[in-house]
Scaffold this active site. Structure first.
Site, PDB file in Angstrom:
ATOM      1  N   CYS A   2       0.867  -1.201  -0.024  1.00 31.24           N
ATOM      2  CA  CYS A   2       0.186   0.201   0.066  1.00 31.24           C
ATOM      3  C   CYS A   2       1.036   1.171  -0.024  1.00 31.24           C
ATOM      4  O   CYS A   2       2.058   1.189   0.502  1.00 31.24           O
ATOM      5  CB  CYS A   2      -0.846   0.106   1.229  1.00 31.24           C
ATOM      6  N   ASN A 101      -1.946   1.945   5.627  1.00 31.93           N
ATOM      7  CA  ASN A 101      -1.194   0.846   5.189  1.00 31.93           C
ATOM      8  C   ASN A 101      -0.600  -0.270   6.528  1.00 31.93           C
ATOM      9  O   ASN A 101      -0.564   0.423   7.681  1.00 31.93           O
ATOM     10  CB  ASN A 101       0.466   1.322   5.014  1.00 31.93           C
ATOM     11  N   LYS A 491      14.648 -14.350  -9.932  1.00 35.15           N
ATOM     12  CA  LYS A 491      14.373 -13.160 -10.997  1.00 35.15           C
ATOM     13  C   LYS A 491      13.336 -14.098 -12.087  1.00 35.15           C
ATOM     14  O   LYS A 491      12.397 -13.375 -12.470  1.00 35.15           O
ATOM     15  CB  LYS A 491      15.618 -13.026 -11.618  1.00 35.15           C
ATOM     16  N   HIS A 510      20.691 -35.544  -5.741  1.00 32.27           N
ATOM     17  CA  HIS A 510      19.847 -36.004  -4.772  1.00 32.27           C
ATOM     18  C   HIS A 510      18.260 -35.778  -4.939  1.00 32.27           C
ATOM     19  O   HIS A 510      17.753 -35.665  -3.925  1.00 32.27           O
ATOM     20  CB  HIS A 510      20.408 -35.345  -3.613  1.00 32.27           C
ATOM     21  N   LYS A 609       6.830  -4.052  -4.123  1.00 33.75           N
ATOM     22  CA  LYS A 609       8.273  -3.712  -4.041  1.00 33.75           C
ATOM     23  C   LYS A 609       8.798  -3.854  -2.522  1.00 33.75           C
ATOM     24  O   LYS A 609      10.059  -4.154  -2.294  1.00 33.75           O
ATOM     25  CB  LYS A 609       8.507  -2.356  -4.473  1.00 33.75           C
TER      26      LYS A 609
END
Ligand code: M6R
Length: 614
Positions: A2, A101, A491, A510, A609
């Site tokens: 937020c 938030n 990524k 493995h 982010k």
């Protein structure tokens, strides 16, 4: 996550608020809204599901006049993303509007009590509970809005940054914070409010960071006042922030992520500036030098971090253990904070965070401080919560990172860890002069090296086209390039939505080897190091099972080139810094695959982010 923007002053608030919301878009969100007190005295609230551009369309033809307002981008926690759950939320009487938030953990309890007192709710959010609680306290105690906010927040368990305006007072915004960032921008005769200083930096460079447990009372034409929940006045500490608007724009690139990948030669220059003497090769991180004794006597270093920062910390573990000979542990902050870890007073806890706001990392910092450890921060955002909560630290200075996928922050973090390791190792006498100078020289040359690496861009772009079909990828590396493999896989999955796993190359036998077939590409970091031959053998094992190999190799490598289906050549520098070099083609590969798949590279679905909730 937020985002909050607020404005009070002589300008029309709406354009300032919308511009601020656009600047916050990179953080990830699913709905947006504004609340304004109009000159007519109306409290106008407009909100909708979708992007800020959807909100802008929605505002067309509406009464958006007013010189005071608050605005929000919501990343859903309680309740699905829709128009009703979007912020601002109004109290039942529609006299108070609030944006929030964070998460109110005890919202059910508070909501039940309000329902018993006759309150009804329009949304499924915890935030609507808070605005009604404030109104309830205000009316039942007949107190001021500030007192009601203070009393309400004392009942709240959880994290919040809130901003509130009132129909009956067009001259005041009240904002408060607990474990979620909030900053007041000081203009000339005007104030700006934000959860991220970058969103208002074009209006002012002067900021007051609101601390946990504080409430900012922002009044038109009056000095800023900050008080605690118990109404004690806090000192106003104005900080200057030097950020340019160009750092917040794409600068001709189609996406922030690509811009940030290509910025890395320059961000490394900024990261090492003033920290390595080019003549003597002396490396000095002032945060370390100022706390020399702590680093000399450290029994252990514990890294706490999340996501990409955790991967950087794994590389830091290699660097510090091998050259400083201090035992290192690397912890997911979210696990560390809840598992009653053993922390000694002579431990150094290093919190790594690009944003400096990650809730779990911040909580791990608090835990470590309570246990008496010396806490050091490695962050990017100047003035961030982690930067302020740690005993000392260092910034990576790579400039604002807007793309959700971390790129330049990762290479900046590893660069800082290398400088930290060299500084500490020299102080402790655990490194030879020759090796110290070799690494220092490689750091100085790193920007040029990365410029060279980035020449693979067009080749990686063509390679990416071949692999858009894949549903799964495996990334392999050994030693310090095992974290590089983890980071390459992260990524790819976060921006292309292709499932990808990183493994230490030897671990493949493995279990993961069972997955190998001609439909699952394997990306291998096979640059020359002390395990190169072993990695080359692992490549043969994959080949023997029909796997397709993309290998990151040195230019003169003939062995792996013969077995791999595709190779990406990179320059070779001192082994401990190779993760920085090898990570760039992996960033580019993820980027181009995501672009070919038509993904929203800078704002991938479900991601934020800066993760300010746990
Ligand atoms: O701001 P932080 O470094 O604390 O963030 C930690 C992670 O949320 C972050 O690295 C995340 O994994 C990125 N999306 C990775 O690209």
């Amino acid at each position: 996550m937020c985002g909050i923007v607020g404005y009070i002053g002589p300008r029309e608030a709406t354009p300032v608020l919308l511009k601020g919301l656009h600047r916050l878009e990179y953080r990830g969100y699913d709905s947006a809204g504004v609340a304004l007190v109009a000159p007519t005295g109306e409290l106008n609230v407009y909100k909708c599901k979708g992007k800020v551009s959807d909100l802008e369309r929605f505002l067309d033809g509406k009464d958006t006049a007013g010189t005071i307002g608050i605005a929000h981008t919501r990343w859903a926690t309680h309740g699905v993303p829709n128009d009703v759950n979007a912020h601002p939320h109004c109290s039942e009487s529609n006299r108070i509007a609030l944006i929030h938030n964070g998460i109110i953990e005890n919202f059910r309890l508070l909501k039940d009590a309000l329902v018993e007192n006759g309150y009804t709710f329009r949304s499924s959010t915890d935030s609507e509970v808070l605005v009604n609680l404030i109104e309830y306290i205000r009316t039942s105690n007949d107190c001021s809005l500030l007192e009601a906010v203070q009393q309400a927040l004392k009942q709240v368990v959880g994290a919040y940054a809130i901003a509130i305006i009132e129909k009956d007072n067009p001259d005041r915004i009240i904002a408060a914070r607990q474990s979620s960032p909030m900053v007041v921008g000081i203009g000339k005769g005007e104030y700006f409010l934000s959860s991220d200083a970058a969103s208002i930096v074009e209006y002012t460079k002067e900021f007051v960071y609101v601390n946990d447990g504080e409430i900012a009372v922002i009044e038109r034409d009056k000095p800023l006042k900050v008080v605690t929940l118990d109404n004690h006045k806090s000192r106003i500490d104005i900080k200057k922030l030097e950020l340019s608007i160009s750092q917040l724009e794409k600068g001709g690139y189609p996406h922030f992520m690509l811009k940030e990948i290509y910025e890395q030669p320059d961000t490394i220059v900024d990261c090492i500036r003033g920290r390595i003497n080019e003549e003597t090769l002396e490396v000095k991180l002032s945060g370390v030098i100022d706390n020399r004794e702590k680093f000399l006597k450290a029994r252990r270093i514990i890294f706490v971090a999340c996501g990409t920062s955790w991967h950087a910390a794994l590389i830091g573990e290699h660097l510090i253990e091998s050259i400083c000979r201090i035992p290192v542990e690397v912890e997911y902050a979210s696990e560390f904070r809840y598992r009653n870890p053993i922390i000694y007073p002579d431990d150094i806890v290093i919190a790594v965070s690009q944003s400096g706001e990650t809730a779990d990392t911040l909580a791990a910092v608090e835990l470590a401080r309570k246990a008496g450890a010396f806490v050091f921060g490695i962050s990017n955002v100047v003035g961030s919560s982690i930067a302020r909560a740690t005993d000392s630290g260092t910034y990576i200075h790579v400039g604002p990172e807007i793309g959700v996928a971390s790129t330049k922050a990762f290479t900046g973090q590893v660069t800082v860890m290398a400088m930290l390791a060299l500084t500490v190792a020299r102080e402790r006498g655990t490194i030879s002069k020759e090796y110290h100078d070799e690494v220092a020289r490689a750091l100085i040359q790193l920007p040029d090296t990365l410029r060279e690496v980035l020449k693979v861009g067009p080749q990686v772009e063509s390679l990416a086209k071949i692999f858009t079909y894949a549903h799964h990828f495996i990334y392999l590396g050994r030693g310090e390039n095992y974290p590089t493999a983890l980071e390459g896989a992260l990524k790819l999955k976060e921006i292309s939505y292709i499932h990808a796993e990183g493994y230490p190359a030897a671990e493949m036998k493995h279990g993961p080897i069972a997955l190998i077939d001609d439909e699952m590409p394997t990306v291998v970091i096979a640059t020359p190091d002390h395990t190169y031959e072993k990695t080359a053998s692992n490549i043969e094992e994959i080949k023997a099972r029909g796997g397709r190999i993309v290998a990151v190799i040195a230019a003169d490598d003939e062995l792996v080139r013969r077995s791999a289906d595709y190779t990406i050549e990179v320059p070779v520098i001192t082994e401990c810094l190779m993760p920085i070099v090898a990570s760039l083609p992996l960033q580019l590969l993820a980027y181009y695959i995501a672009v070919y798949k038509g993904r929203n590279v800078d704002q991938p679905r479900n991601l934020a982010k800066s993760v300010t909730v746990e």
